[in-house]
Structures are given as C-alpha cells and as structure tokens.
Design a protein around this motif. Sequence first.
Motif, PDB file in Angstrom:
ATOM      1  N   MET A 192      45.582  33.495   7.298  1.00 37.04           N
ATOM      2  CA  MET A 192      46.224  32.844   8.427  1.00 37.04           C
ATOM      3  C   MET A 192      45.394  32.880   9.703  1.00 37.04           C
ATOM      4  SD  MET A 192      49.115  31.223   7.974  1.00 37.04           S
ATOM      5  CE  MET A 192      48.154  30.520   6.655  1.00 37.04           C
ATOM      6  N   SER A 229      49.025  36.070  11.114  1.00 45.14           N
ATOM      7  CA  SER A 229      49.310  37.170  10.195  1.00 45.14           C
ATOM      8  C   SER A 229      50.581  37.913  10.571  1.00 45.14           C
ATOM      9  CB  SER A 229      48.124  38.146  10.136  1.00 45.14           C
ATOM     10  OG  SER A 229      47.830  38.655  11.422  1.00 45.14           O
ATOM     11  N   GLU A 277      57.428  35.594   5.767  1.00 48.02           N
ATOM     12  CA  GLU A 277      57.455  34.893   4.481  1.00 48.02           C
ATOM     13  C   GLU A 277      57.090  35.831   3.333  1.00 48.02           C
ATOM     14  OE1 GLU A 277      58.132  32.043   1.717  1.00 48.02           O
ATOM     15  OE2 GLU A 277      58.657  31.998   3.849  1.00 48.02           O
ATOM     16  N   VAL A 290      53.797  30.582   3.418  1.00 48.88           N
ATOM     17  CA  VAL A 290      53.532  31.317   4.657  1.00 48.88           C
ATOM     18  C   VAL A 290      53.088  30.354   5.747  1.00 48.88           C
ATOM     19  CG1 VAL A 290      52.024  33.024   5.738  1.00 48.88           C
ATOM     20  CG2 VAL A 290      53.003  33.489   3.488  1.00 48.88           C
ATOM     21  N   VAL A 347      54.819  29.741   9.586  1.00 52.35           N
ATOM     22  CA  VAL A 347      53.967  30.059  10.734  1.00 52.35           C
ATOM     23  C   VAL A 347      53.771  28.810  11.588  1.00 52.35           C
ATOM     24  CG1 VAL A 347      51.612  30.691  11.435  1.00 52.35           C
ATOM     25  CG2 VAL A 347      52.782  32.007   9.648  1.00 52.35           C
ATOM     26  N   GLY A 390      53.454  35.429   9.684  1.00 49.26           N
ATOM     27  CA  GLY A 390      53.473  35.237   8.238  1.00 49.26           C
ATOM     28  C   GLY A 390      54.074  36.391   7.468  1.00 49.26           C
ATOM     29  N   LEU A 413      48.390  36.028   4.269  1.00 47.00           N
ATOM     30  CA  LEU A 413      48.318  36.743   5.550  1.00 47.00           C
ATOM     31  C   LEU A 413      46.871  36.925   5.988  1.00 47.00           C
ATOM     32  CD1 LEU A 413      50.990  39.603   5.466  1.00 47.00           C
ATOM     33  CD2 LEU A 413      51.121  37.363   6.525  1.00 47.00           C
TER      34      LEU A 413
END
Length: 468
Positions: free
Chosen positions: A318, A143, A149, A376, A380, A146, A315
């Motif tokens: 993630m 998170s 992005e 994202v 990551v 991310g 997010l």
Amino acid sequence: MASALPPLTPGPHRARLGVISLVACFGGLLFGYDTGVINGALRPLSAELGLEALTQGIVTSSLVFAAAIGALAGGRLSDAFGRRTMLVALAVLFFVGTLVLVLAPGFAVLVIGRVLLGLAVGGASTVVPVYLAELAPYEIRGSISGRNEVAVVGGQLAAFIVNAILGIALGHLDGVWRIMFAVCALPAIALFAGMLRMPESPRWLVRHGRREEALAVLRTVRAEDRAVAELAQIELVAGDRHERLALSAVLRSRWLRRMLLVGIGVGVAQQLTGINSIMYYGQSVLVESGFDEQAALIANIAPGVIAVLGGFIALWMMDRVDRRTTFLLGFGLTTVCHVLIGVASIALEPGHPIRPFVILALVVAFVGSMQTFLNVATWVYLSEIFPLRMRGLGIGIAAFANWVANGALALWFPTLVEATGITGTFFLFAAVGALALVFVATQLPETRGRTLEGLETGLASGSVFARR
C-alpha cells in the motif's frame, strides 16, 4: 503540501497509533466474522428451519442489504457525531444483533437479527477506514487504513475455522449454528470497551471548531513539531467551512460529482468480481464441484487462509505501489481466474476425481489475487478520495453502492448457480472484470503519496484527475 511537513520520527507516538488501529480494527473483525459465519452456518440452519434456495438467499442477503443502509447512515452520522462515537454505538448494535440471532425461534426473527448485524457491519465498513485514514500520517496511510481489511478477512477466516471445528465436533446437534453466531459477541465487547479509551479523529475535531482537542490528539500520535505543522495544514484547507456538504451541492460540482462516481464505480466493481459469493457460499460451491459436505467445510478454510496472507502482502504494497497499478493487477488476475474456473468446470465433468481439487486451487488463486490487489486497496482508496466536508457522505454512498451489489449477488447467487452452474456464473464474472479494467485505466486518479489536504486542494481545481 506534503513536503512542508516534518518527516516522521520513531517514538511512543508510533506505538500509540498502532494501539488505536488495533482497537478500531475490531470493527473490521466483526464485519468479517458476521459476513463469513453464514458460510458454514447456512446448511445446518437450513436443515433445522426448512429453508430452500430463495429463503437461504434472503437470510444471507438480509445482512448485506441492511449493510447498505448502515453504510449510508453510518457515514453521515459519523460526520455529525464523530467517528469514535459511532464506533462505540456500532459495538452495541453488534452485540444486540448477535443476541437476537442466537435466540431466534424461527425464520422471521432470524432475518431481524441479520438486519441488525447488517446495519452494524455497514456502519463499520465506512467509519473504521475513515477513522484510521484521518489519524494516520500520509506516508503510511495506506498500511494503517488497510489494517481494517486484513481484520475483515481475519474475521472471515476465524468464522471458517470456528464453523469447521463446531461442524465436525457438534454437527449432530440441531442448534450448532446458534453457537457459531454467538462467538461474535466477544469482539463486540472488545470494540466497545476499547473505543471508550480511544481519541476522536483530529480532522473531525478541526472541522467542528475544536482546535485544542485536535492538537492534543495529534500530539499523542505524532512528534511535537509534526503535530503542530499538520494541524496548521488541516486548518488551512478546512478554513471556516465547518458545515457538511449536502448531496445536492456535491452533484452541482463537476469535480465532486466525478469523484463520487469514481468512488461508486470502485465499490461496485470490487463486489462484481464475486468475491463475497465465495465468502458466503464457498462451501456450497465446493460441494457442487465434487466435495462432500464435511470435506467442503474443511477445504473452505483454504480461501480464508490465503485471504489473510494476501492481506498482509497488500499492507506491504500500500505504501510502495501506486493505487492504479494495484487495481489494474487485481482486476487482471481475478478475471483470468474466473475464465480458468469456467474452463475447468467444462473440461472436467462432474464425477472426475481431480475436478474438486482443481476448482478449489483456482478459487484459492482468485481469493488470493482479490485480497492482495483489490480488497485492501478498495477500502483504503475510498477513505482517501473525498474531501473532509463530504468524507462521511462520499464513502457512505460508495459503500452503499458496494453493499447493494453485494446484496444482489448474495440473494441471487444460489439461483444463478442452480440455473447456469459454475461455468456460466464465473464466465459472467469474467466479463464484468474486463469492464472494470477499462474503468480503472480511464477514470481513476492516483492518491498514493499525497496528503488528504493535498488531495482536497487538487480536487477543488480538478488537477487531481491529471495523469501523473
């Protein structure tokens, strides 16, 4: 290895980590604005300078191909000089590139300005995710990393909104596109001023033998016991290997070579969904589907909005959903959207009253699927998979491949749509998406829930590729 660390605790160190990620993400915001602004600026720019399909492709893709070089160089330079130092330098480059664009008297200088911005965008695409990943605790690394992005798509949405406002209010002016580009100077100044007060990556400091500085940084973003334990873990894996790995050494190692190919594959597959064709040429696609120019400029905001919403959902995911699962869902959904766009463009002939709205809805669904499950996750994942000694090199090469694929689409997309229409273009994207699904299912190792040092240890033995 992860279980040996004390648990995360609340405190001012969590707020400090949030501030660092916010400032660093101005790099992502600049990335997004500079790649998205061409979407609305291209048509007035082309009218003023007399550009046709090929020169439009050159103006658009010059930034993207330069970004490929910037990504490769940025990763390597950040290994040598530091992540923070590179972000300060990139802020200066963003500002200079914007100035050149705004003052460009013609096509040649315009391309030079786009190249300068491309170098900065490419550098930011590699340095920001690595900087955030190396500062974040493994439990929330997805998170934190991310957020960049989300900043990228936030920048693209900002570009779409600015384009729409300026296009409607000042569209009668010849130089309106210069104002669209000029807005980029503001986040460049914010990134420069902010990064001067931010710390260096503790993992970069350890690799360069600056232990005490690394501990001081960790103490600002972790509780005391966690900072000491994490430093010991970083030192254990880093050992005395402060040198950078050359590409030749990576290619001689079976597991490093395989991970590099995984990174390249993920980067290229993300681009070959065609997402940035929509971000660069969305207005043109909507005009081709049946909207008039001003309606298309306004409608083009919808994909930007859904991209930001999808980013926030991503997010949340993630740190809860495995990376492999996220990629499989993403490529599956985007491939279905491609097929449906192709079918709709056949079933609803040009001039049909609902054709533009159906295609817009499907484009929005595609962008939402892409942002929620792929964009994202891609950056990551690339920030996680490479060991410390080759992290800048590895993500630089993967991002280079990503940007080359991006540039090829940016250059040839107008010609492709002109030759095959929406139908052929999106069926081609669907075929590539099917291949990406096979690649993810058979090649990608899982990274969620593992420390960067744990991943590095697993890579040394090849166990990281074992199915969990």
